[in-house]
Design a protein around this motif. Structure first.
Motif, short mmCIF file in Angstrom:
data_model
loop_
_atom_site.label_atom_id
_atom_site.label_comp_id
_atom_site.label_asym_id
_atom_site.label_seq_id
_atom_site.Cartn_x
_atom_site.Cartn_y
_atom_site.Cartn_z
N ASN A 233 17.72 18.64 5.60
CA ASN A 233 16.88 18.03 6.63
C ASN A 233 16.03 19.09 7.31
O ASN A 233 16.21 19.40 8.49
CB ASN A 233 17.78 17.32 7.66
CG ASN A 233 17.00 16.42 8.58
OD1 ASN A 233 15.84 16.09 8.32
ND2 ASN A 233 17.60 16.05 9.69
N ASP A 251 19.20 20.81 10.09
CA ASP A 251 20.31 20.22 10.84
C ASP A 251 21.12 21.30 11.55
O ASP A 251 20.61 21.96 12.42
CB ASP A 251 21.22 19.39 9.91
CG ASP A 251 20.64 18.00 9.70
OD1 ASP A 251 19.80 17.57 10.51
OD2 ASP A 251 21.02 17.36 8.71
N GLU A 252 22.37 21.53 11.12
CA GLU A 252 23.21 22.50 11.80
C GLU A 252 23.20 23.86 11.11
O GLU A 252 24.14 24.65 11.24
CB GLU A 252 24.64 21.96 11.91
CG GLU A 252 24.70 20.70 12.77
CD GLU A 252 26.12 20.21 12.99
OE1 GLU A 252 27.06 20.91 12.61
OE2 GLU A 252 26.27 19.12 13.55
N ARG A 276 23.03 20.62 16.03
CA ARG A 276 21.76 20.43 15.33
C ARG A 276 20.63 21.14 16.09
O ARG A 276 20.49 20.98 17.29
CB ARG A 276 21.44 18.94 15.23
CG ARG A 276 20.16 18.63 14.47
CD ARG A 276 19.97 17.14 14.31
NE ARG A 276 19.79 16.48 15.58
CZ ARG A 276 18.63 16.39 16.22
NH1 ARG A 276 17.54 16.93 15.69
NH2 ARG A 276 18.54 15.76 17.36
N PHE A 523 31.32 3.93 19.17
CA PHE A 523 30.30 4.95 19.45
C PHE A 523 28.94 4.36 19.10
O PHE A 523 28.66 4.08 17.93
CB PHE A 523 30.58 6.21 18.62
CG PHE A 523 29.73 7.39 18.99
CD1 PHE A 523 30.25 8.43 19.75
CD2 PHE A 523 28.39 7.46 18.61
CE1 PHE A 523 29.46 9.52 20.11
CE2 PHE A 523 27.60 8.53 18.97
CZ PHE A 523 28.14 9.58 19.71
N ALA A 525 24.92 4.84 18.93
CA ALA A 525 23.90 5.89 18.90
C ALA A 525 22.53 5.24 18.87
O ALA A 525 22.12 4.68 17.85
CB ALA A 525 24.10 6.78 17.68
N MET B 1 21.35 12.44 14.86
CA MET B 1 22.02 11.48 13.99
C MET B 1 22.88 12.15 12.93
O MET B 1 24.04 11.76 12.74
CB MET B 1 20.97 10.57 13.33
CG MET B 1 20.21 9.70 14.32
SD MET B 1 21.20 8.36 14.94
CE MET B 1 20.98 7.19 13.62
N PRO B 2 22.36 13.16 12.22
CA PRO B 2 23.22 13.80 11.23
C PRO B 2 24.47 14.42 11.85
O PRO B 2 25.54 14.42 11.23
CB PRO B 2 22.32 14.87 10.62
CG PRO B 2 20.94 14.35 10.82
CD PRO B 2 20.98 13.68 12.17
N ASP B 3 24.34 14.96 13.06
CA ASP B 3 25.53 15.56 13.66
C ASP B 3 26.53 14.50 14.09
O ASP B 3 27.74 14.74 14.10
CB ASP B 3 25.16 16.50 14.82
CG ASP B 3 24.09 15.95 15.72
OD1 ASP B 3 23.63 14.82 15.42
OD2 ASP B 3 23.72 16.61 16.68
N ILE B 4 26.06 13.32 14.43
CA ILE B 4 26.98 12.21 14.72
C ILE B 4 27.68 11.80 13.44
O ILE B 4 28.89 11.51 13.42
CB ILE B 4 26.21 11.03 15.34
CG1 ILE B 4 25.69 11.43 16.73
CG2 ILE B 4 27.11 9.79 15.44
CD1 ILE B 4 24.74 10.41 17.33
N SER B 6 28.38 13.67 10.81
CA SER B 6 29.39 14.64 10.36
C SER B 6 30.52 14.84 11.35
O SER B 6 31.66 15.11 10.95
CB SER B 6 28.71 15.99 10.06
OG SER B 6 28.02 16.45 11.19
N ASN B 7 30.23 14.71 12.63
CA ASN B 7 31.23 15.05 13.65
C ASN B 7 31.95 13.85 14.25
O ASN B 7 32.98 14.02 14.91
CB ASN B 7 30.59 15.86 14.76
CG ASN B 7 30.14 17.22 14.30
OD1 ASN B 7 30.96 18.05 13.94
ND2 ASN B 7 28.83 17.43 14.26
#
Lengths: 530, 98
Positions: A233, A251-252, A276, A523, A525, B1-4, B6-7
């Motif tokens: 990403n 990303d991270e 991120r 959760f 989002a 969103m990607p961190d949500i 994965s985490n």
């Protein structure tokens, strides 16, 4: 040595040595607490003496500044190293439209802000003198300036596509001296996101599509050179000073691309981020990465292909963008901007800029020679770094209130004077009789804070209302300011309250019954493609 | 969103934690394309006009992104504009331990 605010102010002539950055001392710096829950505000009573060192821990041991580095106009502390006054002063505003990104042209003539209604270009007649100059395209997320000539300045714009933009694009525009914007080219082959341009090459992050590299000299349409794959990403990027390495947020991860020969560009390194990444900027041998609520990570690039995390800067708010220049690092932290000394990573200034809309949203920042250009949704804000400038400095802990239109209620904001001169707030008024405030004028001594209570007595029509005021803070948004009060048709669900039946659409069984959500943690989002 | 993803989504059992993304009405094909590009694995549904029913975190009014954590009894326990992995996991762990 720990200086209280008053003693620091009185100790004119005392000079506090700048602390050296110690690799073993990788503790976080902290920006000012911004809400009622923060530890520095243990006592909620009105007029409690305020300890700015507790409010700004990094003020302890601020580096000394030579006199010539202090303010060149206005009052300032004579004969001493600069101490905190009102180090960051808003000087002007310019045009923007739902801005999320800002870029100053290399020659400093223009500022471009991308956003929900296209790009807005401001001409800079001086570094602090923006004038509306041009606008282009219907919507964009990222802007990067290219080469300039007598015909105009080349501006690249990117958008990854959303409800309003069916096809992602990478567009090339000429911004002319006469204020005309002429589209030169458009490419629509990838989900274009972050753009970086230098010396005839354009680097476009394209999410899972990787990094696209183009030859982009003069006004010629960008000519595709190659794609660097291996990204999940790819989001935003920044070049090293020598132009040999491109640091790309994935990303991270922070990935390192060797672009010394763009046609042979390849991934050569990677380091994990704590969250991120939102933005990255490189200056000298440091990379700065904005991590939203996780603050800012600082990486040592002594070995360019293996960034080493040097320190973490924690902040209250959400780091959306970073930009370093000289010895300063600017951070757009959503509801305020912050400046750090890159030598010590000490916090040296924060400032709120009043938005043109209901609340402040700082999403982008560019820093050039002590001038900050902040993309704050509906406006460009220009601020000047003036260490040692002495003035009253108003800070409000709340700049927006929500109240149910059918119910009465009260809300509190705290008026803080962070400056070393008395703050005078006058003409405090509300826009409708149903709203009232606890005081029509306030005098706040240096380093102190005073509570201001808003009371709502129905009835009133739904809609935005205001508390307005004037003050002797020199910042435009503070000298004549406003706090938004929103009266809504229904009370919003808040922490501690239950979900009602309207949430049945989340029922995984399809029965539309919110009771079927019970038994699990849920959760939610919210996101938008913007 | 990607961190949500994965985490939170990948980190917890679906029997314990339900993760749902809500979008305001972007075209389904664009949403699908974007989610594919960003590798999101959890369900995405269109908001049914409820986002405005959530209070805004103090001092922040822009509705996106916003993350809401609801406990097993349907009580809202957290509303944040900025996803914080450590904070979110700590709260979810606390709720699951109750």
């Amino acid at each position: 040595m720990r200086l209280t605010w008053v003693s620091a102010f009185l100790l004119l002539g005392a000079c506090v040595a700048a602390p050296a950055m110690d690799d073993d001392d990788a503790t976080s710096e902290s920006t000012p607490p911004l809400d009622d829950d923060d530890a520095a505000d243990d006592d909620d009573s009105t007029g409690v003496p305020f300890d700015p060192v507790a409010y700004h821990p990094a003020l302890e041991g601020l580096p000394c500044a030579a006199q010539q580095e202090c303010a060149d106009d206005g009052p300032h502390i004579e004969g001493t190293c600069c101490t905190y006054g009102d180090n960051l002063v808003a000087t002007a505003t310019g045009q923007a439209a739902e801005a999320v990104d800002v870029d100053v042209s290399p020659d400093g003539q223009y500022v471009a802000l991308c956003g929900g209604f296209g790009v807005r270009v401001n001409r800079l007649d001086g570094p602090g003198e923006p004038t509306a100059h041009a606008s282009a395209t219907s919507r964009c997320q990222r802007a990067a300036w290219g080469e300039s000539s007598e015909a105009g300045h080349v501006l690249y714009l990117a958008h990854h596509g959303d409800s309003w933009v069916d096809t992602p694009f990478l567009q090339t525009w000429r911004i002319q001296p006469d204020g005309q914007a002429v589209q030169l080219d458009s490419i629509g082959e990838a989900l274009f996101e972050g753009l970086t341009w230098r010396d005839g090459f354009l680097y476009a992050a394209t999410h899972a599509g990787g990094l696209h590299i183009y030859a982009a000299a003069g006004e010629a349409a960008p000519s595709f050179i190659k794609t660097v794959d291996g990204f999940d990403n790819a989001f935003k990027s920044a070049l090293s000073d020598d132009g040999d390495r491109l640091y790309v947020i994935d990303d991270e991860l922070l990935r390192v691309v060797d672009v010394s020969i763009p046609a042979e560009a390849e991934l050569v390194g990677v380091v994990e981020l704590r969250s991120r990444g939102r933005d990255v900027h490189v200056r000298a041998d440091r990379a700065y990465v904005a991590l939203g609520g996780q603050g800012v990570d600082v990486f040592d690039l002594a070995s360019p292909d293996t960034p080493v995390r040097l320190q973490t800067i924690a902040l209250d708010g959400s780091a959306q963008a970073v930009h370093a220049d000289g010895d300063l690092l600017a951070v757009a932290a959503w509801r305020y901007v912050a400046l750090y000394d890159t030598r010590t990573l000490s916090l040296v200034a924060t400032e709120e800029v009043r938005g043109a809309g209901e609340f402040e949203q700082d999403f982008g920042v560019d820093l050039r020679n002590g001038w900050l250009y902040v993309a704050e949704w509906e406006r460009l804000h220009v601020l000047r770094w003036r260490p040692g400038y002495v003035a009253p400095d108003l800070w409000l802990t709340n700049e927006i209130f929500d109240l149910p239109v059918g119910e009465g209620g009260a809300r509190l904001t705290r008026v803080v004077n962070r400056g070393p001169l008395p703050l005078q707030v006058r003409d405090i008024a509300t826009s409708i009789p149903a709203l009232s405030v606890s005081a029509t004028s306030l005098d706040v001594e240096p380093g102190e804070q005073v509570d201001l209570e808003l009371t709502y007595n129905p009835p009133a029509d739904p809609g935005p209302e205001q508390i307005t005021f004037t003050s002797n803070d020199v910042d435009p948004g503070q000298s004549v300011g406003a706090v938004t009060v929103r009266l809504a048709d229904s009370a919003r669900v808040d922490v501690g309250e239950p979900l009602g039946p309207e949430w049945g659409f989340l029922d995984p069984t399809g029965a539309g019954d919110v009771e079927n959500l019970r038994g699990k943690v849920v959760f939610l989002a919210y996101f938008a493609l913007f | 969103m990607p961190d949500i993803d994965s985490n939170i989504f990948s980190h917890y059992s679906p029997d314990d934690v339900m993760v749902v993304a809500l979008h305001p009405g972007d075209p389904p094909n664009l949403v699908a394309d974007f989610l594919e590009q960003t590798g999101i694995g959890f369900p995405v549904v269109q908001d049914q006009g409820t986002r405005s029913l959530f209070n805004y975190p103090q001092g922040v009014g822009y509705p996106y992104p916003r993350d809401v954590i609801i406990d097993q009894n349907g009580i809202v326990r957290s509303i944040k504009n900025s996803f914080d992995v450590i904070e979110a996991q700590a709260l979810i762990d606390e709720l699951l331990a109750e």
